[in-house]
Write a protein that holds these residues in place. Structure first.
Motif, PDB file in Angstrom:
ATOM      1  N   ALA A 627       0.837  -1.304   0.138  1.00 57.44           N
ATOM      2  CA  ALA A 627      -0.079   0.520  -0.177  1.00 57.44           C
ATOM      3  C   ALA A 627       0.837   1.117   0.328  1.00 57.44           C
ATOM      4  O   ALA A 627       0.571   2.219  -1.047  1.00 57.44           O
ATOM      5  N   LEU A 631       0.756   4.023  -2.851  1.00 58.62           N
ATOM      6  CA  LEU A 631       0.576   5.384  -2.884  1.00 58.62           C
ATOM      7  C   LEU A 631       1.489   6.582  -3.244  1.00 58.62           C
ATOM      8  O   LEU A 631       1.381   7.215  -4.206  1.00 58.62           O
ATOM      9  N   SER A 648      -3.327   9.917  -1.784  1.00 55.71           N
ATOM     10  CA  SER A 648      -4.600   9.303  -0.427  1.00 55.71           C
ATOM     11  C   SER A 648      -5.610   8.898  -0.792  1.00 55.71           C
ATOM     12  O   SER A 648      -6.227   7.912   0.369  1.00 55.71           O
ATOM     13  N   ILE A 651      -6.162   4.868  -1.902  1.00 61.53           N
ATOM     14  CA  ILE A 651      -5.745   4.645  -0.877  1.00 61.53           C
ATOM     15  C   ILE A 651      -7.047   4.077   0.040  1.00 61.53           C
ATOM     16  O   ILE A 651      -7.313   2.825   0.787  1.00 61.53           O
ATOM     17  N   LEU A 684      -5.323  -5.156  -3.691  1.00 61.42           N
ATOM     18  CA  LEU A 684      -4.826  -3.851  -3.185  1.00 61.42           C
ATOM     19  C   LEU A 684      -4.251  -3.404  -5.035  1.00 61.42           C
ATOM     20  O   LEU A 684      -4.109  -1.876  -5.053  1.00 61.42           O
ATOM     21  N   ILE A 688      -6.745  -0.680  -7.169  1.00 60.27           N
ATOM     22  CA  ILE A 688      -6.155   0.755  -8.095  1.00 60.27           C
ATOM     23  C   ILE A 688      -5.563   0.882  -9.396  1.00 60.27           C
ATOM     24  O   ILE A 688      -5.727   2.172  -9.976  1.00 60.27           O
TER      25      ILE A 688
END
Length: 797
Positions: A627, A631, A648, A651, A684, A688
């Motif tokens: 993560a 980021l 942010s 996330i 994850l 994203i």
């Protein structure tokens, strides 16, 4: 890459892909009598993991908590390696964890194995080694000592103080540069060795002293002179690298005979060959179905670009298998597990991601009135950036999986050691295999989904009978274009926030009230699975099991739709593990008491609670590290658009997805295990990916806008709407692949695969929702409040 495109470009690339796919699937070999010569390895030459071939995964530790030195761990590892050779198990993996004093061993059963007795194999591998120095080298037909060699034992392991590999550094010596093993004896062995060497050195020809580990002769040096001071050298008569390794190995083997501790199996799991074979058939069927469904989906939605994408997908799948099978002689073959196959199937669904992005852009451009050439050029050029940005996030996740759970000497394990320095090796081969196939699939997506597709599509577009714009996404002549009404997603953001908050509260409350089940992989304990036929009285079986394992066991029965057999799963709580002798006793009792039900041990997992806890902690660190890396990447890539603020919010949207996956495991009472970690990390990267594509579209629209100051909320809402179809279609293609896995895993009773694929499917849906309804809108909310705060400060000033 720029090319005008020629028709022959399409045919050449397509034929190359088809030919390559044929050789990758079936290989190339020749037959001369009974001898088969393999020129190119195919799918049938893939080396499968123990979850397919059946086998053993065991972690040995020194008994009674003994704190071993690195040299002693090397010697213990040498014992294990020699025992595997004695069992004729050459296809094995052995790792030593010097920080935690653990030896991790993994090996499959031999293809012709008929007697599946994993407990006996574990006992034999971990048994205390008996090292002996014997007179002569007389052996029988089985290679065991006989005659004077069997009768006359000169030294035993307790007589050896140390053995060290060395090299002759005396330039004046005739053996300069040659390797040797230096022996130092304890007082108990000095006199015995002096008497034997004096007697044997006087023989003509000079006698030999053979060195044995158990019943295997590992060396037989000739005695040159009497040795009375308890110090000797075994010359290996060589100065090359191979001889150096032989010296090190021999020293470790000799040291193993004087180890002050025994090895105990703290954690182990076993799988029967029959269970693995059925699993392989099921996953291959799921892969074929997934490929067909994705191809039909692409052709139906994108017509000619979808057809070309399907050819590229065939090449990508074939190339993935080639990297696994050892197709390329310069690359070693890779051990493929069931999750690894699931990774290939997942890559089939995700593999068309690049094609969906470019096909949507081509359709968009051609409906704006551009020519076929102009639409193709714009589609590929403008689609490249989101393809790169989206796939990089998945690569980060795949690297994290391989570095955290792969071999300790691998490149990625060394790369990520600063992150996982506090943990010992957690070589979960199934997770590592999934990460490998996922990484290969994503990287090949660039080659086939971008380059090959571009060349083929530009080439095929030059064929006169394929110049109809309708084939590229244009509306049919006379067909009215449906007015596109922009969905006010940003304007309704508070509704989405409220829904997500309510969902998260439900998951948290449910977890607190009903608790979360933890698999023995994390909490420790034991789980034994048997298959049986016919009907049995479960109460009677439970009583028999409790007689052997105690009253704390739980029993669960099940069945497989694809076979007539039933399954019995026996679980012990996390504080309890079982010895291999106990499992043997249980199997014997079931065979004796229920001879007509043909009880057969399918799998066995035995995990020490401490090791399970470390594995869980390492997994959480891996999720957090992935993560953070994502980021940082997004902050850099979208620096001009808002940088860390947008990252942010992305996330935060990811946290929503991960909590949803956690909720699926909690609500459906699926125990948290390695599948949970793999699913979390996959989402994850995948979720994203969707967010990044939307961010890319927002960045592009902002750069193309003629207005200096664009309303950020409107800009985000437009970007989401423009990316919406692509986001949904990419997810649908992936859901088709995962859906195939779910259905087949239910039919064949593959619980371990279903409990990975099903939560992943839900996570994919949640990923679309969070990318569309949470990340961008939350970013708008942040910017809106930030601007209000800035205005208040100015007004106050």
């Amino acid at each position: 890459m720029k090319t005008k495109g020629r028709p022959w470009h399409f045919f050449v690339v397509a034929v190359l892909i088809v030919v390559f796919a044929f050789t990758a699937f079936f290989g190339v070999s020749t037959q001369y009598g009974d001898t088969t010569k393999i020129w190119i390895k195919g799918a049938q030459n893939i080396r499968f993991g123990i979850d397919i071939r059946g086998g053993v995964d065991v972690t040995f530790m020194p008994a009674d908590g003994y704190d071993a030195t690195d040299e002693q761990m090397d010697a213990a590892k040498a014992i294990v390696e020699q025992r595997l050779v004695n069992l004729n198990i050459t296809d094995n993996e052995v790792y030593a964890d010097y920080d935690k004093d653990r030896i991790i061993v993994r090996f499959p059963w031999k293809e012709d194995e008929t007697e599946f007795n994993p407990e006996s194999a574990i006992q034999e591998i971990g048994a205390t080694a008996r090292l002996t120095f014997r007179e002569g080298k007389e052996v029988d037909s089985d290679g065991k000592p006989t005659g004077v060699t069997a009768e006359n034992i000169i030294l035993e392991g307790s007589d050896i103080k140390s053995a060290t590999a060395g090299v002759d550094g005396n330039r004046d010596s005739s053996t300069y540069g040659e390797y040797y093993v230096a022996l130092e004896l304890n007082d108990s062995g000095k006199d015995k060795f002096a008497e034997a060497t004096k007697r044997l050195s006087e023989e003509s020809p000079k006698g030999t002293i053979s060195i044995w580990m158990d019943d295997t002769m590992i060396s037989y040096p000739q005695v040159q002179t009497a040795i009375t001071d308890g110090r000797a050298q075994i010359s290996l008569n060589g100065s090359d690298e191979e001889t150096r390794q032989q010296a090190i190995t021999l020293a470790n083997q000799i040291n193993s005979g004087s180890l002050p501790f025994a090895l105990t199996a703290e954690t182990y799991s076993t799988i029967s060959p029959s269970l693995g074979a059925n699993s392989l058939d099921a996953m291959v069927l799921a892969g074929v179905i997934a490929f067909i469904l994705v191809v039909l989906f692409m052709i139906f939605n994108y017509r000619l670009p979808g057809f070309v994408a399907s050819i590229a997908l065939l090449g990508q799948t074939a190339m993935t298998l080639a990297f696994v099978s050892g197709y390329f002689s310069v690359l070693n073959s890779f051990t493929l597990t069931l999750p690894g196959i699931a990774g290939i199937i997942l890559a089939i669904g995700m593999g068309v991601d690049a094609n969906v992005i470019t096909a949507e852009r081509i359709k968009e451009e051609i409906r704006r009135g551009k020519s076929i050439e102009g639409a193709l050029r714009a589609g590929f050029d403008r689609g490249l950036t989101p393809i790169i940005d989206g796939n990089v996030t998945v690569i980060i996740v795949a690297v994290m999986l391989m570095g955290a759970f792969g071999p300790t000497d691998s490149f990625f394990a060394k790369l990520l050691r600063p992150i996982f320095f506090a943990f010992g090796p957690s070589t979960a081969g199934t997770i590592y295999s999934f990460g490998y196939t996922l990484l290969i699939g994503v990287l090949l997506n660039f080659v086939f989904g971008v380059i090959s597709t571009r060349v083929m599509l530009k080439g095929i577009s030059k064929l006169k009978f394929l110049r109809n714009p309708v084939l590229y996404g244009a509306l049919k002549p006379g067909a009215p274009e449906k007015p596109k009404k922009e969905i006010n997603i940003v304007g309704n953001r508070k509704k989405f926030f409220a829904f997500s908050s309510a969902l998260l509260i439900v998951i948290v409350v449910f977890s607190l009230v009903f608790g979360v089940k933890m698999d023995i992989q994390f909490k420790g304990g034991a789980m034994i699975t048997y298959s049986y036929t016919g009907e049995v009285d479960m109460n009677t079986v439970k009583k028999d099991v409790q007689d052997i394992l105690g009253s704390s066991v739980t029993l669960q029965s099940g069945s497989s739709i694809a076979s007539d057999s039933q399954t019995l799963t026996i679980t012990l709580p996390g504080t309890e593990t079982v010895e291999t002798e106990t499992v043997e006793a249980l199997s014997a009792k079931l065979d004796s008491n229920y001879p007509d039900n043909a009880f057969e041990q399918l799998s066995m997992s035995n995990v020490d609670p401490t090791i399970g806890g470390e594995f869980f902690a390492k997994s959480l660190v891996g999720i957090a590290a992935a993560a953070v890396l994502i980021l940082i990447y997004i902050s850099i890539r979208f620096k001009k658009l808002g940088g860390w603020r947008g990252a942010s919010m992305a996330i935060v949207a990811l946290l929503n997805d991960m909590i949803v996956i956690f909720g699926i495991f909690a609500i459906f009472r699926i125990p948290l295990n390695g599948n949970f970690i793999a699913a979390m990390l996959t989402i994850l990267g995948y979720s994203i990916n969707d967010t990044v594509v939307i961010y890319d579209r927002i960045r592009e629209d902002r750069s193309l806008s003629s207005h200096k100051h664009v309303d950020f909320a409107a800009l985000v809402n437009t970007g989401i709407n423009k990316s919406l179809r692509r986001t949904i279609n990419t997810t649908l293609s992936t859901l088709l692949a995962l859906g195939s896995v779910c259905v087949i895993s239910v039919i064949f009773g593959l619980d371990s695969i279903f409990t990975f694929a099903f939560p992943l499917m839900i996570g994919m849906v949640s990923g679309v929702y969070s990318s569309v309804c949470i990340a961008g809108p939350l970013w708008v909310e942040w910017e809106s409040r930030r601007k209000k705060g800035t205005k208040k400060k100015k007004a106050t000033a």
